[in-house]
Design a protein around this motif. Sequence first.
Motif, PDB file in Angstrom:
ATOM      1  N   GLN A 142      11.945  -3.465   3.684  1.00 52.98           N
ATOM      2  CA  GLN A 142      11.538  -3.249   2.288  1.00 52.98           C
ATOM      3  C   GLN A 142      10.026  -3.434   2.105  1.00 52.98           C
ATOM      4  O   GLN A 142       9.436  -2.908   1.178  1.00 52.98           O
ATOM      5  N   PHE A 143       9.375  -4.199   3.027  1.00 56.40           N
ATOM      6  CA  PHE A 143       7.949  -4.499   2.884  1.00 56.40           C
ATOM      7  C   PHE A 143       7.055  -3.415   3.467  1.00 56.40           C
ATOM      8  O   PHE A 143       5.874  -3.369   3.167  1.00 56.40           O
ATOM      9  N   TRP A 144       7.617  -2.552   4.330  1.00 56.17           N
ATOM     10  CA  TRP A 144       6.786  -1.496   4.890  1.00 56.17           C
ATOM     11  C   TRP A 144       7.481  -0.146   4.947  1.00 56.17           C
ATOM     12  O   TRP A 144       7.246   0.671   5.822  1.00 56.17           O
ATOM     13  N   GLY A 145       8.349   0.091   3.994  1.00 57.16           N
ATOM     14  CA  GLY A 145       9.046   1.382   3.932  1.00 57.16           C
ATOM     15  C   GLY A 145       8.148   2.497   3.423  1.00 57.16           C
ATOM     16  O   GLY A 145       8.449   3.672   3.589  1.00 57.16           O
ATOM     17  N   ASP A 146       7.022   2.134   2.777  1.00 60.45           N
ATOM     18  CA  ASP A 146       6.155   3.129   2.138  1.00 60.45           C
ATOM     19  C   ASP A 146       4.934   3.506   2.983  1.00 60.45           C
ATOM     20  O   ASP A 146       3.963   4.035   2.463  1.00 60.45           O
ATOM     21  N   GLY A 147       4.985   3.263   4.286  1.00 62.80           N
ATOM     22  CA  GLY A 147       3.850   3.520   5.172  1.00 62.80           C
ATOM     23  C   GLY A 147       3.413   4.979   5.161  1.00 62.80           C
ATOM     24  O   GLY A 147       2.232   5.293   5.074  1.00 62.80           O
ATOM     25  N   GLN A 148       4.387   5.880   5.221  1.00 66.20           N
ATOM     26  CA  GLN A 148       4.056   7.321   5.265  1.00 66.20           C
ATOM     27  C   GLN A 148       3.393   7.740   3.954  1.00 66.20           C
ATOM     28  O   GLN A 148       2.473   8.564   3.957  1.00 66.20           O
ATOM     29  N   ALA A 149       3.868   7.169   2.847  1.00 64.02           N
ATOM     30  CA  ALA A 149       3.276   7.494   1.541  1.00 64.02           C
ATOM     31  C   ALA A 149       1.804   7.088   1.515  1.00 64.02           C
ATOM     32  O   ALA A 149       0.970   7.813   0.971  1.00 64.02           O
ATOM     33  N   PHE A 150       1.495   5.941   2.104  1.00 62.75           N
ATOM     34  CA  PHE A 150       0.102   5.489   2.149  1.00 62.75           C
ATOM     35  C   PHE A 150      -0.756   6.424   2.989  1.00 62.75           C
ATOM     36  O   PHE A 150      -1.912   6.688   2.660  1.00 62.75           O
ATOM     37  N   ILE A 151      -0.188   6.932   4.087  1.00 56.11           N
ATOM     38  CA  ILE A 151      -0.958   7.844   4.948  1.00 56.11           C
ATOM     39  C   ILE A 151      -1.252   9.142   4.205  1.00 56.11           C
ATOM     40  O   ILE A 151      -2.374   9.660   4.243  1.00 56.11           O
ATOM     41  N   ILE A 152      -0.262   9.668   3.506  1.00 58.73           N
ATOM     42  CA  ILE A 152      -0.468  10.902   2.722  1.00 58.73           C
ATOM     43  C   ILE A 152      -1.495  10.646   1.623  1.00 58.73           C
ATOM     44  O   ILE A 152      -2.399  11.460   1.379  1.00 58.73           O
ATOM     45  N   MET A 153      -1.362   9.482   0.968  1.00 55.68           N
ATOM     46  CA  MET A 153      -2.287   9.122  -0.112  1.00 55.68           C
ATOM     47  C   MET A 153      -3.720   9.050   0.441  1.00 55.68           C
ATOM     48  O   MET A 153      -4.667   9.501  -0.208  1.00 55.68           O
ATOM     49  N   ALA A 154      -3.870   8.513   1.657  1.00 52.19           N
ATOM     50  CA  ALA A 154      -5.193   8.393   2.279  1.00 52.19           C
ATOM     51  C   ALA A 154      -5.803   9.768   2.481  1.00 52.19           C
ATOM     52  O   ALA A 154      -6.998   9.971   2.219  1.00 52.19           O
ATOM     53  N   ALA A 155      -5.003  10.728   2.927  1.00 51.62           N
ATOM     54  CA  ALA A 155      -5.501  12.090   3.138  1.00 51.62           C
ATOM     55  C   ALA A 155      -5.959  12.701   1.816  1.00 51.62           C
ATOM     56  O   ALA A 155      -7.035  13.310   1.736  1.00 51.62           O
ATOM     57  N   VAL A 156      -5.150  12.520   0.780  1.00 58.10           N
ATOM     58  CA  VAL A 156      -5.486  13.077  -0.544  1.00 58.10           C
ATOM     59  C   VAL A 156      -6.768  12.434  -1.085  1.00 58.10           C
ATOM     60  O   VAL A 156      -7.653  13.127  -1.599  1.00 58.10           O
ATOM     61  N   ILE A 157      -6.882  11.111  -0.939  1.00 57.36           N
ATOM     62  CA  ILE A 157      -8.068  10.408  -1.445  1.00 57.36           C
ATOM     63  C   ILE A 157      -9.310  10.845  -0.675  1.00 57.36           C
ATOM     64  O   ILE A 157     -10.396  10.972  -1.243  1.00 57.36           O
ATOM     65  N   TYR A 158      -9.155  11.111   0.632  1.00 55.15           N
ATOM     66  CA  TYR A 158     -10.296  11.572   1.431  1.00 55.15           C
ATOM     67  C   TYR A 158     -10.782  12.933   0.927  1.00 55.15           C
ATOM     68  O   TYR A 158     -11.988  13.179   0.831  1.00 55.15           O
ATOM     69  N   VAL A 159      -9.829  13.802   0.600  1.00 54.84           N
ATOM     70  CA  VAL A 159     -10.184  15.119   0.047  1.00 54.84           C
ATOM     71  C   VAL A 159     -10.931  14.938  -1.282  1.00 54.84           C
ATOM     72  O   VAL A 159     -11.949  15.586  -1.533  1.00 54.84           O
ATOM     73  N   ILE A 160     -10.439  14.013  -2.102  1.00 55.45           N
ATOM     74  CA  ILE A 160     -11.089  13.734  -3.395  1.00 55.45           C
ATOM     75  C   ILE A 160     -12.507  13.213  -3.162  1.00 55.45           C
ATOM     76  O   ILE A 160     -13.449  13.609  -3.855  1.00 55.45           O
ATOM     77  N   ALA A 161     -12.676  12.348  -2.159  1.00 57.60           N
ATOM     78  CA  ALA A 161     -14.011  11.819  -1.833  1.00 57.60           C
ATOM     79  C   ALA A 161     -14.940  12.947  -1.408  1.00 57.60           C
ATOM     80  O   ALA A 161     -16.117  12.968  -1.790  1.00 57.60           O
ATOM     81  N   SER A 162     -14.418  13.907  -0.635  1.00 60.48           N
ATOM     82  CA  SER A 162     -15.235  15.056  -0.198  1.00 60.48           C
ATOM     83  C   SER A 162     -15.648  15.892  -1.398  1.00 60.48           C
ATOM     84  O   SER A 162     -16.795  16.352  -1.480  1.00 60.48           O
ATOM     85  N   ILE A 163     -14.723  16.076  -2.322  1.00 65.45           N
ATOM     86  CA  ILE A 163     -15.026  16.839  -3.542  1.00 65.45           C
ATOM     87  C   ILE A 163     -16.096  16.120  -4.350  1.00 65.45           C
ATOM     88  O   ILE A 163     -17.035  16.739  -4.871  1.00 65.45           O
ATOM     89  N   PHE A 164     -15.988  14.804  -4.453  1.00 69.92           N
ATOM     90  CA  PHE A 164     -16.975  14.011  -5.178  1.00 69.92           C
ATOM     91  C   PHE A 164     -18.351  14.118  -4.527  1.00 69.92           C
ATOM     92  O   PHE A 164     -19.374  14.198  -5.209  1.00 69.92           O
ATOM     93  N   ARG A 165     -18.356  14.143  -3.178  1.00 61.97           N
ATOM     94  CA  ARG A 165     -19.632  14.242  -2.450  1.00 61.97           C
ATOM     95  C   ARG A 165     -20.326  15.560  -2.807  1.00 61.97           C
ATOM     96  O   ARG A 165     -21.523  15.612  -3.066  1.00 61.97           O
ATOM     97  N   LYS A 166     -19.525  16.619  -2.834  1.00 65.97           N
ATOM     98  CA  LYS A 166     -20.049  17.934  -3.217  1.00 65.97           C
ATOM     99  C   LYS A 166     -20.492  17.917  -4.679  1.00 65.97           C
ATOM    100  O   LYS A 166     -21.521  18.494  -5.028  1.00 65.97           O
ATOM    101  N   GLY A 167     -19.726  17.230  -5.498  1.00 67.96           N
ATOM    102  CA  GLY A 167     -20.056  17.096  -6.917  1.00 67.96           C
ATOM    103  C   GLY A 167     -21.395  16.405  -7.116  1.00 67.96           C
ATOM    104  O   GLY A 167     -22.180  16.799  -7.986  1.00 67.96           O
TER     105      GLY A 167
END
Lengths: 178, 60
Positions: A142-167
């Motif tokens: 129950q304490f680490w069932g959401d690991g894959q969700a965090f990895i996907i979230m990391a990818a999405v946040i990285y894309v957002i950071a790239s967009i911000f850099r361009k911004g």
Amino acid sequence: MSKRSDLVFKGLHVIVWIIFVGLSIEAGGIIVNFIYSLFKPAVIHHLYQKLDLSEMYARSQVAYFAMYTLLMVIAVMKAHLFYVVIKLMMNFNLAKPFNMVAVAQITHISYYTLSIGLMSYFARETTRYLQQHGFEVDKLNQFWGDGQAFIIMAAVIYVIASIFRKGVEIQNENDLTV
Amino acid sequence: MMAKRKISLNELSERVDLTLSNLSILKTGKAKAIRFSTLESICKALDCQPGDLLEYVSEE
């Protein structure tokens, strides 16, 4: 529209604070339980969220300490992640959002989220390994069932950071256009 | 060109309706881009051509 987005932003800020407090309480509870279990092993029957690792402790103290350390580290990292998010939201200026400070913080959040995801994945694989060797570890998942969700979230946040850099580049160019 | 027309930065900023900071950005060469409308108003105020204000310098 800007008033509405301000309201949504403030609402999100409150939610993030609530999640941070909840995760801090969880991390604190896990850490306190761990310290207490060092002096009174009897408490291992009734750990945080009704976790019972007494059987694991009896069979292998190394396994118990390893799993509990993973548990503590992941809980603390999750709480710290939301602290960083709160810091970002407090310094965020909706009127001029594209600045290098925000880019750095969002990139930092993406790396941190990826670390939590990888750590959770590692913990899950370790749990699976221990289960194959006859340890009772169901309640730990129950304490680490959401690991894959965090990895996907990391990818999405990285894309957002790239967009911000361009911004930031576009905003700087706009600021220097007369 | 400003010296030729004997016009100060303050006076020019009033004539072209541009802030002093923006004019300063233009004067010090820090500007990344200039709008045609701004170029037009500056040329009008200084009675000159765009070529009198802009110069190409190779980055090499």
